[in-house]
Design a protein around this motif. Structure first.
Motif, PDB file in Angstrom:
ATOM      1  N   LEU A  82       0.957  -1.248   0.023  1.00  0.00           N
ATOM      2  CA  LEU A  82       0.064   0.020   0.102  1.00  0.00           C
ATOM      3  C   LEU A  82       0.804   1.085  -0.122  1.00  0.00           C
ATOM      4  O   LEU A  82       1.671   1.414   0.839  1.00  0.00           O
ATOM      5  N   TRP A  83       0.589   2.286  -0.813  1.00  0.00           N
ATOM      6  CA  TRP A  83       1.134   3.414  -0.987  1.00  0.00           C
ATOM      7  C   TRP A  83       0.099   4.485  -0.863  1.00  0.00           C
ATOM      8  O   TRP A  83      -0.869   4.494  -1.445  1.00  0.00           O
ATOM      9  N   GLY A  94      -2.251   5.808   7.420  1.00  0.00           N
ATOM     10  CA  GLY A  94      -1.821   4.585   8.168  1.00  0.00           C
ATOM     11  C   GLY A  94      -0.183   4.359   8.269  1.00  0.00           C
ATOM     12  O   GLY A  94       0.426   3.379   8.181  1.00  0.00           O
ATOM     13  N   LEU A  95       0.186   5.483   8.529  1.00  0.00           N
ATOM     14  CA  LEU A  95       1.825   5.512   8.522  1.00  0.00           C
ATOM     15  C   LEU A  95       2.552   5.466  10.115  1.00  0.00           C
ATOM     16  O   LEU A  95       3.341   5.258  10.215  1.00  0.00           O
ATOM     17  N   GLY A  96       1.294   5.457  10.864  1.00  0.00           N
ATOM     18  CA  GLY A  96       1.899   5.581  12.365  1.00  0.00           C
ATOM     19  C   GLY A  96       1.596   4.316  13.100  1.00  0.00           C
ATOM     20  O   GLY A  96       1.095   3.377  12.593  1.00  0.00           O
ATOM     21  N   SER A  97       2.253   4.133  14.124  1.00  0.00           N
ATOM     22  CA  SER A  97       2.128   3.165  15.054  1.00  0.00           C
ATOM     23  C   SER A  97       0.930   3.227  16.134  1.00  0.00           C
ATOM     24  O   SER A  97       0.798   4.298  16.692  1.00  0.00           O
ATOM     25  N   TYR A 122       4.033   0.003   8.048  1.00  0.00           N
ATOM     26  CA  TYR A 122       3.402  -0.327   9.214  1.00  0.00           C
ATOM     27  C   TYR A 122       2.347  -1.278   8.917  1.00  0.00           C
ATOM     28  O   TYR A 122       2.102  -2.241   9.882  1.00  0.00           O
ATOM     29  N   ILE A 123       1.189  -1.098   7.791  1.00  0.00           N
ATOM     30  CA  ILE A 123       0.269  -1.852   7.977  1.00  0.00           C
ATOM     31  C   ILE A 123       0.687  -3.286   7.629  1.00  0.00           C
ATOM     32  O   ILE A 123       0.222  -4.338   7.968  1.00  0.00           O
ATOM     33  N   SER A 176      -7.568   6.795  14.965  1.00  0.00           N
ATOM     34  CA  SER A 176      -6.600   5.680  15.310  1.00  0.00           C
ATOM     35  C   SER A 176      -5.957   5.591  14.194  1.00  0.00           C
ATOM     36  O   SER A 176      -6.191   5.345  13.043  1.00  0.00           O
ATOM     37  N   ALA A 177      -4.717   4.785  14.705  1.00  0.00           N
ATOM     38  CA  ALA A 177      -3.546   4.258  13.623  1.00  0.00           C
ATOM     39  C   ALA A 177      -4.252   2.746  13.482  1.00  0.00           C
ATOM     40  O   ALA A 177      -5.272   2.326  13.787  1.00  0.00           O
TER      41      ALA A 177
END
Length: 241
Positions: A82-83, A94-97, A122-123, A176-177
């Motif tokens: 996913l990009w 969705g780049l965070g934790s 991360y995903i 939410s992440a």
């Protein structure tokens, strides 16, 4: 430019994918980076090539059905990765934790958006930790949230704005992440669908299996579901092809 073999059209921007796996974006505005490219040489209203890492082949494109103050985009490459680009105010890229809490991560220069497509590694890592297939089967972008379906057809991950319950989490967190949705995840999911503040899963027959969020019965959502079903058919995710 080769002809488009996949086309994602949103409320304010669009992305097309050519036969050779190149993505082109255009739209009314790129102020939040949703086009994922420089608009200095090629106007935002004209198709311009999206630059990704060398060797990346794009298979599908997805764009948000957002309001005027938002907008994000996703690309799925031939490796099932996913990009993401565009508005990240609600962590919809969705780049965070999840360990980072609601802040999750910071943006360069204080920006709340990404102007270039960034690999959402991360995903992928999260799916591996959950023993789900790391490759992605389908993606859906709502107004300010994102859904990702694992290729195992069981596990749905969601992230972004969730105050209306559109993430399918117990407790309806405001933001939410990426996390696995206990409400949306179940066996035999063919595709995912996100329209404004509503999220759905589709079975292989094209019928809605689960539905969460706000105003899911509104006419604009009904139209959006029809578009999701048509997209799933184009992507050969349903059994009725």
């Amino acid at each position: 430019m080769s002809k488009f073999v996949d086309l994602a059209e949103g409320t304010r921007h669009s992305i097309g994918v050519t036969e050779n796996g190149q993505a082109f974006s255009w739209g009314k505005s790129s102020k939040l980076g949703q086009l994922g490219r420089d608009t200095d040489k090629i106007s935002s209203t004209k198709p311009g090539a999206v630059a990704l890492a060398k060797g990346v082949v794009v298979q599908r494109a997805y764009v948000s059905n957002s309001d005027n103050d938002s907008g994000h985009s996703a690309l799925l490459d031939d490796q099932g990765r996913l990009w993401m680009a565009g508005c990240d105010r609600w962590q919809q890229l969705g780049l965070g934790s999840a360990q980072g809490g609601t802040a999750g991560y910071t943006w360069k220069g204080g920006k709340l958006w990404q102007e270039r497509f960034v690999l959402s590694s991360y995903i992928t890592d999260l799916m591996k930790e959950d023993n789900a297939d790391a490759a992605i089967r389908d993606v859906a972008l709502g107004a300010d949230h994102t859904l990702v379906l694992s290729s195992n057809k069981n596990d749905v991950y969601s992230f972004g704005k969730g105050g209306d319950g559109q993430l399918g989490f117990v407790g309806k967190p405001f933001v939410s992440a990426p996390r696995k949705s206990s409400v949306l995840s179940e066996p035999n999911i063919a595709a995912v669908c996100a329209v404004r503040h509503c999220s759905m899963t589709l079975g292989s027959d094209g019928l809605v299996k689960q539905r969460v969020g706000r105003q899911c019965g509104a006419s604009i959502v009904t139209q959006g579901v029809d578009e999701c079903i048509a997209r799933a058919r184009r992507h050969k995710l349903l059994d009725d092809l």
